[in-house]
Design an enzyme around this catalytic site. Sequence first.
Site, mmCIF file in Angstrom:
data_model
loop_
_atom_site.group_PDB
_atom_site.id
_atom_site.type_symbol
_atom_site.label_atom_id
_atom_site.label_comp_id
_atom_site.label_asym_id
_atom_site.label_seq_id
_atom_site.Cartn_x
_atom_site.Cartn_y
_atom_site.Cartn_z
ATOM 1 N N TYR A 85 2.598 10.005 -0.163
ATOM 2 C CA TYR A 85 3.727 9.451 0.589
ATOM 3 C C TYR A 85 5.061 9.822 -0.042
ATOM 4 O O TYR A 85 6.101 9.709 0.609
ATOM 5 C CB TYR A 85 3.640 7.929 0.687
ATOM 6 C CG TYR A 85 2.427 7.382 1.402
ATOM 7 C CD1 TYR A 85 1.521 8.226 2.059
ATOM 8 C CD2 TYR A 85 2.168 6.022 1.411
ATOM 9 C CE1 TYR A 85 0.403 7.715 2.695
ATOM 10 C CE2 TYR A 85 1.059 5.497 2.054
ATOM 11 C CZ TYR A 85 0.174 6.349 2.683
ATOM 12 O OH TYR A 85 -0.929 5.824 3.305
ATOM 13 N N ASP A 143 0.837 -1.205 0.000
ATOM 14 C CA ASP A 143 0.000 0.000 0.000
ATOM 15 C C ASP A 143 0.870 1.251 0.000
ATOM 16 O O ASP A 143 1.695 1.445 0.896
ATOM 17 C CB ASP A 143 -0.891 -0.006 1.247
ATOM 18 C CG ASP A 143 -1.842 1.180 1.295
ATOM 19 O OD1 ASP A 143 -2.994 1.037 0.841
ATOM 20 O OD2 ASP A 143 -1.435 2.250 1.792
ATOM 21 N N HIS A 167 -7.772 9.511 -1.527
ATOM 22 C CA HIS A 167 -7.120 9.484 -0.216
ATOM 23 C C HIS A 167 -7.986 10.079 0.891
ATOM 24 O O HIS A 167 -7.929 9.632 2.043
ATOM 25 C CB HIS A 167 -5.782 10.228 -0.288
ATOM 26 C CG HIS A 167 -4.778 9.745 0.706
ATOM 27 N ND1 HIS A 167 -3.426 9.839 0.528
ATOM 28 C CD2 HIS A 167 -4.926 9.129 1.912
ATOM 29 C CE1 HIS A 167 -2.792 9.334 1.570
ATOM 30 N NE2 HIS A 167 -3.682 8.895 2.433
ATOM 31 N N LYS A 207 -3.031 5.877 -3.981
ATOM 32 C CA LYS A 207 -4.130 6.776 -3.646
ATOM 33 C C LYS A 207 -3.973 8.114 -4.353
ATOM 34 O O LYS A 207 -2.873 8.685 -4.370
ATOM 35 C CB LYS A 207 -4.178 7.015 -2.127
ATOM 36 C CG LYS A 207 -4.169 5.754 -1.302
ATOM 37 C CD LYS A 207 -4.080 6.063 0.192
ATOM 38 C CE LYS A 207 -3.807 4.807 0.990
ATOM 39 N NZ LYS A 207 -2.423 4.330 0.859
#
Length: 285
Positions: A51, A46, A109, A76
């Site tokens: 990120y 994931d 997200h 996401k």
Amino acid sequence: MILQENDTLNNDIKIPKVGFGTWMIDDEAVAQAVKEALEIGYRHIDTAQAYGNERGVGEAIRSSELERSEIFLTSKIAAEHKTYESAAQSIDESLEKLGLDVIDLMIIHAPQPWHEFREADYDSGNVTVWHALEDAYKAGKVRAIGLSNFNQHDIENILQHATIKPAVNQILAHISNTPFELIEYCKENDILVEAYSPMGHGELLKNQEIKKIAEKYQVSIPQLAIRYCLELGLLPLPKSANKAHIQTNGELDFKISKEDVDTLSAIDVIENYGESSGFPVYNKK
């Protein structure tokens, strides 16, 4: 081995029952962490645009000796994308950064940009982003599409305008903070609930009641916390950059009794996530 057992999404795609989270693992370190997770037996990785580590995650997947079809990858769409154009472009950018032809699961997200989390109406924006996801799905760029941090109203808004039902809703869910009503609503609508931060971002390690139950089963608190999610029918997403922790977090072949699940379900809600309380999802919005 539970790491390689699957759930089935509402479009009949198989998804491994436990994921490996990569939040707060930087792009330089994440390739090694994902490589180790895959070697240990994880098959579900994931990541997210936010990120900043899609490149490293993609590198680990591409360099793995496993077939691409054996690895389930989630990313996401950043919470700030609330137009069709920016969302569609971001999906293409994720594929390019990952260096992959397809993303197994792509999700929104959050229903609002983070600086307005739970404080603004982006219903129409979420619908247009959902349409971008539907088009990416139809084009074969993604194999399943879903949501993250969406409450019941946010999900209802999508369902009213969707031609493809969300496959998942990824939410904060752990011992001492389990949103049972939202989980039940998702289950009623055939939406799989994924549980991020199953260890409460480390706060569960401080709880003596949880520690006693973990000792009863001769497991660590993180193992108990991840198994708790599985007992509730959730898909947990533990994360760590520590190889030993990655290993033990996947050793989940034990059962928690119904009595102990009920006890864990009733533990007082965490009121303060310490240093992590600055993140919108932890500050009780």
